[in-house]
Design a protein around this motif. Structure first.
Motif, PDB file in Angstrom:
ATOM      1  N   CYS A  37     -58.522   5.945 -74.809  1.00 10.95           N
ATOM      2  CA  CYS A  37     -58.591   6.730 -73.131  1.00 10.95           C
ATOM      3  C   CYS A  37     -59.531   7.264 -73.389  1.00 10.95           C
ATOM      4  CB  CYS A  37     -57.602   7.993 -72.846  1.00 10.95           C
ATOM      5  SG  CYS A  37     -58.014   9.018 -71.803  1.00 10.95           S
ATOM      6  N   ARG A  39     -61.082   9.932 -71.313  1.00  7.63           N
ATOM      7  CA  ARG A  39     -61.065  10.981 -70.992  1.00  7.63           C
ATOM      8  C   ARG A  39     -60.487  12.236 -72.011  1.00  7.63           C
ATOM      9  NH1 ARG A  39     -57.674  11.115 -65.225  1.00  7.63           N
ATOM     10  NH2 ARG A  39     -59.230  10.140 -63.888  1.00  7.63           N
ATOM     11  N   CYS A  40     -59.387  11.560 -72.891  1.00  4.01           N
ATOM     12  CA  CYS A  40     -58.841  12.220 -73.469  1.00  4.01           C
ATOM     13  C   CYS A  40     -59.047  11.804 -75.163  1.00  4.01           C
ATOM     14  CB  CYS A  40     -57.885  12.492 -73.661  1.00  4.01           C
ATOM     15  SG  CYS A  40     -56.687  11.074 -73.734  1.00  4.01           S
ATOM     16  N   LEU A  99     -58.157   4.859 -69.322  1.00  3.23           N
ATOM     17  CA  LEU A  99     -56.852   5.440 -69.475  1.00  3.23           C
ATOM     18  C   LEU A  99     -55.474   5.058 -70.104  1.00  3.23           C
ATOM     19  CD1 LEU A  99     -57.835   7.080 -65.910  1.00  3.23           C
ATOM     20  CD2 LEU A  99     -59.276   7.517 -67.676  1.00  3.23           C
ATOM     21  N   SER A 101     -53.383   7.441 -69.402  1.00  3.33           N
ATOM     22  CA  SER A 101     -52.580   7.913 -68.553  1.00  3.33           C
ATOM     23  C   SER A 101     -53.803   7.167 -66.959  1.00  3.33           C
ATOM     24  CB  SER A 101     -50.628   8.097 -68.744  1.00  3.33           C
ATOM     25  OG  SER A 101     -51.493   9.219 -68.493  1.00  3.33           O
ATOM     26  N   PRO A 102     -52.658   7.511 -65.881  1.00  2.00           N
ATOM     27  CA  PRO A 102     -53.493   7.753 -64.697  1.00  2.00           C
ATOM     28  C   PRO A 102     -53.703   9.259 -64.168  1.00  2.00           C
ATOM     29  CG  PRO A 102     -51.650   6.311 -63.909  1.00  2.00           C
ATOM     30  CD  PRO A 102     -51.284   6.348 -65.497  1.00  2.00           C
ATOM     31  N   ASP A 103     -52.713  10.632 -64.594  1.00  2.00           N
ATOM     32  CA  ASP A 103     -53.352  11.390 -64.635  1.00  2.00           C
ATOM     33  C   ASP A 103     -53.531  12.188 -66.214  1.00  2.00           C
ATOM     34  OD1 ASP A 103     -50.594  10.763 -66.369  1.00  2.00           O
ATOM     35  OD2 ASP A 103     -49.274  12.637 -65.052  1.00  2.00           O
ATOM     36  N   CYS A 104     -54.560  11.936 -66.383  1.00  2.05           N
ATOM     37  CA  CYS A 104     -54.339  12.148 -68.096  1.00  2.05           C
ATOM     38  C   CYS A 104     -55.671  13.324 -67.474  1.00  2.05           C
ATOM     39  CB  CYS A 104     -55.474  10.776 -69.050  1.00  2.05           C
ATOM     40  SG  CYS A 104     -56.234  11.723 -70.327  1.00  2.05           S
ATOM     41  N   LEU A 105     -55.509  14.458 -68.259  1.00  2.00           N
ATOM     42  CA  LEU A 105     -56.102  15.426 -67.716  1.00  2.00           C
ATOM     43  C   LEU A 105     -57.968  15.475 -68.747  1.00  2.00           C
ATOM     44  CD1 LEU A 105     -53.540  18.340 -67.819  1.00  2.00           C
ATOM     45  CD2 LEU A 105     -54.483  17.209 -65.856  1.00  2.00           C
ATOM     46  N   ALA A 116     -53.843  18.740 -71.653  1.00  2.00           N
ATOM     47  CA  ALA A 116     -52.628  18.657 -71.459  1.00  2.00           C
ATOM     48  C   ALA A 116     -52.085  19.256 -72.889  1.00  2.00           C
ATOM     49  CB  ALA A 116     -51.714  16.799 -72.228  1.00  2.00           C
TER      50      ALA A 116
END
Length: 148
Positions: A37, A39-40, A99, A101-105, A116
């Motif tokens: 991912c 982002r994370c 990603l 997930s679409p809402d990955c912080l 998260a």
């Protein structure tokens, strides 16, 4: 960030048809891609399927006169090379920013922890560098405020 793993298999379901100008290849290519991912940095895996349509022109056909050399794939010695077409189609189907997930912080920019997992009250005290000299001066005298 995301790719077909080395040695990974690509399944092809193709129809090859002889046409006036050459061989028309249509069908699908599917494989599993792996990466992380953006982002994370958690590992992720996904199945990808793409449609293919490509004309492989016969040598000395009318296509030679009407197209540039690199514009159309060619039949060489009664063989066609599917690798560039399949590779290009799969690469174009991959997300530029994968990603989990679409809402990955994502990650905390200060400590690198996954937001998260850290919770909504996670934070770091930051001091404006313009006030840092005052903080150093007054932090030493916190026990005795009259000396300030």
């Amino acid at each position: 960030m995301i790719a077909v793993p080395a040695g990974g298999e690509v399944e092809l379901d193709l129809l090859l048809e002889s046409v006036v100008e050459g061989v028309l290849v249509t069908g699908t290519a599917s494989t599993t891609v792996e990466g992380e991912c953006s982002r994370c940095l958690d590992p992720l895996s996904s199945d990808v399927q793409v449609g293919l349509t490509e004309l492989y022109a016969y040598p000395d056909s009318a296509t030679d006169e009407t197209t540039e050399e690199d514009e159309v794939s060619r039949v060489h010695d009664d063989l066609i090379d599917l690798e560039p077409v399949v590779r290009d189609a799969l690469v174009l189907a991959l997300p530029q920013v994968p990603l989990c997930s679409p809402d990955c912080l994502g990650l905390c920019v200060d400590c690198g922890g996954r937001l998260a997992d850290l919770g909504p009250d996670h934070g770091h005290e930051t001091i404006d560098p313009r006030w840092a000299a005052l903080q150093v001066r007054f932090d030493g005298n916190r026990d005795n405020p009259e000396e300030n």
